[in-house]
Design a protein around this motif. Structure first.
Motif, PDB file in Angstrom:
ATOM      1  N   GLY A  38       0.792  -1.211   0.000  1.00  0.00           N
ATOM      2  CA  GLY A  38       0.000   0.000   0.000  1.00  0.00           C
ATOM      3  C   GLY A  38       0.826   1.263   0.000  1.00  0.00           C
ATOM      4  O   GLY A  38       2.048   1.239  -0.154  1.00  0.00           O
ATOM      5  N   TYR A  40       0.914   5.223   2.064  1.00  0.00           N
ATOM      6  CA  TYR A  40       0.469   6.045   3.194  1.00  0.00           C
ATOM      7  C   TYR A  40       1.038   7.441   3.043  1.00  0.00           C
ATOM      8  O   TYR A  40       2.222   7.600   2.746  1.00  0.00           O
ATOM      9  N   GLY A 143     -12.744   3.215   7.086  1.00  0.00           N
ATOM     10  CA  GLY A 143     -12.569   3.119   5.641  1.00  0.00           C
ATOM     11  C   GLY A 143     -13.579   2.221   4.970  1.00  0.00           C
ATOM     12  O   GLY A 143     -14.588   1.820   5.555  1.00  0.00           O
ATOM     13  N   GLY A 145     -13.813  -0.707   1.292  1.00  0.00           N
ATOM     14  CA  GLY A 145     -13.062  -1.458   0.293  1.00  0.00           C
ATOM     15  C   GLY A 145     -13.934  -2.486  -0.382  1.00  0.00           C
ATOM     16  O   GLY A 145     -15.160  -2.485  -0.241  1.00  0.00           O
ATOM     17  N   ASP A 159      -8.574  -1.504  -0.449  1.00  0.00           N
ATOM     18  CA  ASP A 159      -9.337  -0.611   0.414  1.00  0.00           C
ATOM     19  C   ASP A 159      -8.651   0.726   0.645  1.00  0.00           C
ATOM     20  O   ASP A 159      -7.468   0.898   0.367  1.00  0.00           O
ATOM     21  N   TYR A 160      -9.461   1.659   1.136  1.00  0.00           N
ATOM     22  CA  TYR A 160      -9.020   2.992   1.537  1.00  0.00           C
ATOM     23  C   TYR A 160      -9.329   3.150   3.023  1.00  0.00           C
ATOM     24  O   TYR A 160     -10.410   2.768   3.472  1.00  0.00           O
ATOM     25  N   ARG A 161      -8.388   3.709   3.760  1.00  0.00           N
ATOM     26  CA  ARG A 161      -8.586   3.975   5.179  1.00  0.00           C
ATOM     27  C   ARG A 161      -8.086   5.381   5.482  1.00  0.00           C
ATOM     28  O   ARG A 161      -7.099   5.826   4.916  1.00  0.00           O
ATOM     29  N   TYR A 162      -8.781   6.044   6.381  1.00  0.00           N
ATOM     30  CA  TYR A 162      -8.245   7.286   6.921  1.00  0.00           C
ATOM     31  C   TYR A 162      -7.757   6.974   8.323  1.00  0.00           C
ATOM     32  O   TYR A 162      -8.507   6.471   9.158  1.00  0.00           O
ATOM     33  N   ASN A 179      -3.988   9.406   4.763  1.00  0.00           N
ATOM     34  CA  ASN A 179      -4.659   8.494   3.849  1.00  0.00           C
ATOM     35  C   ASN A 179      -3.841   7.231   3.632  1.00  0.00           C
ATOM     36  O   ASN A 179      -2.637   7.303   3.411  1.00  0.00           O
ATOM     37  N   ILE A 181      -3.973   3.688   1.324  1.00  0.00           N
ATOM     38  CA  ILE A 181      -4.569   2.884   0.246  1.00  0.00           C
ATOM     39  C   ILE A 181      -3.798   1.572   0.230  1.00  0.00           C
ATOM     40  O   ILE A 181      -2.571   1.572   0.209  1.00  0.00           O
TER      41      ILE A 181
END
Length: 189
Positions: A38, A40, A143, A145, A159-162, A179, A181
């Motif tokens: 990913g 960051y 997030g 996904g 997925d995407y996470r904050y 962020n 991903i």
């Protein structure tokens, strides 16, 4: 950044092509492990960083869990005094996943979780205590996904996470939230 966008575009296109040609695989009530990659980026960092890791997932029809261990490479920060700070992290996180199956092999999900972020600082001059330092920070993430079954025992997830993560006590004005991903491949058993 272009390499990252190209990588994720390739993953998404291959996922869609796989989805169009895949048989109907249903993965539920299973556990598995696999690799994770990913990107960051914290708002105050000069550049984002790629990361690698290992994930373990348990998946029911509607609810699942993920535990992961990652290594996030260096992000550079410039302090108010003009000094350089390099930050590396080793997150150990757990997430609750809530699935909304759309097809036998496609399940979008929402996620929420907590993590311990082992954070390593490398100060370059201008600080009272120059050198290296480390601390453990607790953060949480939200997030969404999608999980795409590739076979009866393998699935790709994107997925995407904050990430909500406070800066160091010495660096309270630096933002470490950001962020995330990621993409992972889980082999279920």
């Amino acid at each position: 950044m272009k390499k990252l966008l190209s990588l994720f575009s390739l993953i998404i296109i291959s996922t869609l092509l796989t989805q169009a040609t895949a048989q109907q695989y249903l993965i539920e009530n299973s556990s598995g492990i696999g690799p994770k990659i990913g990107f960051y980026k914290a708002p105050d960092a000069e550049d984002g960083t790629m990361f690698i890791g290992l994930q373990s997932r348990t998946k029911g029809k509607y609810v699942g869990a993920e535990f992961s261990l990652e290594y996030r490479g260096e992000q550079s920060y410039t302090t108010t005094g003009g000094s350089e700070l390099t930050v590396r992290q080793v997150p150990v996180t757990g997430s609750l996943l809530v699935f909304a199956p759309l097809a036998e092999n496609l399940a979008p999900y929402g996620l929420a979780g907590l993590g311990a972020y082992y954070t390593f600082y490398d100060y370059d001059g201008g600080f009272v205590n120059p050198g290296d330092d480390a601390e453990v920070k607790i953060g949480y993430h939200l997030g969404f996904g999608a999980d795409v079954a590739l076979s009866e025992s393998a699935a790709l997830n994107v997925d995407y996470r904050y990430l909500f993560l406070d800066g160091s006590d010495d660096l309270s004005n630096k933002e470490f939230s950001g962020n995330v991903i990621s993409a992972g491949l889980t082999f279920y058993f």
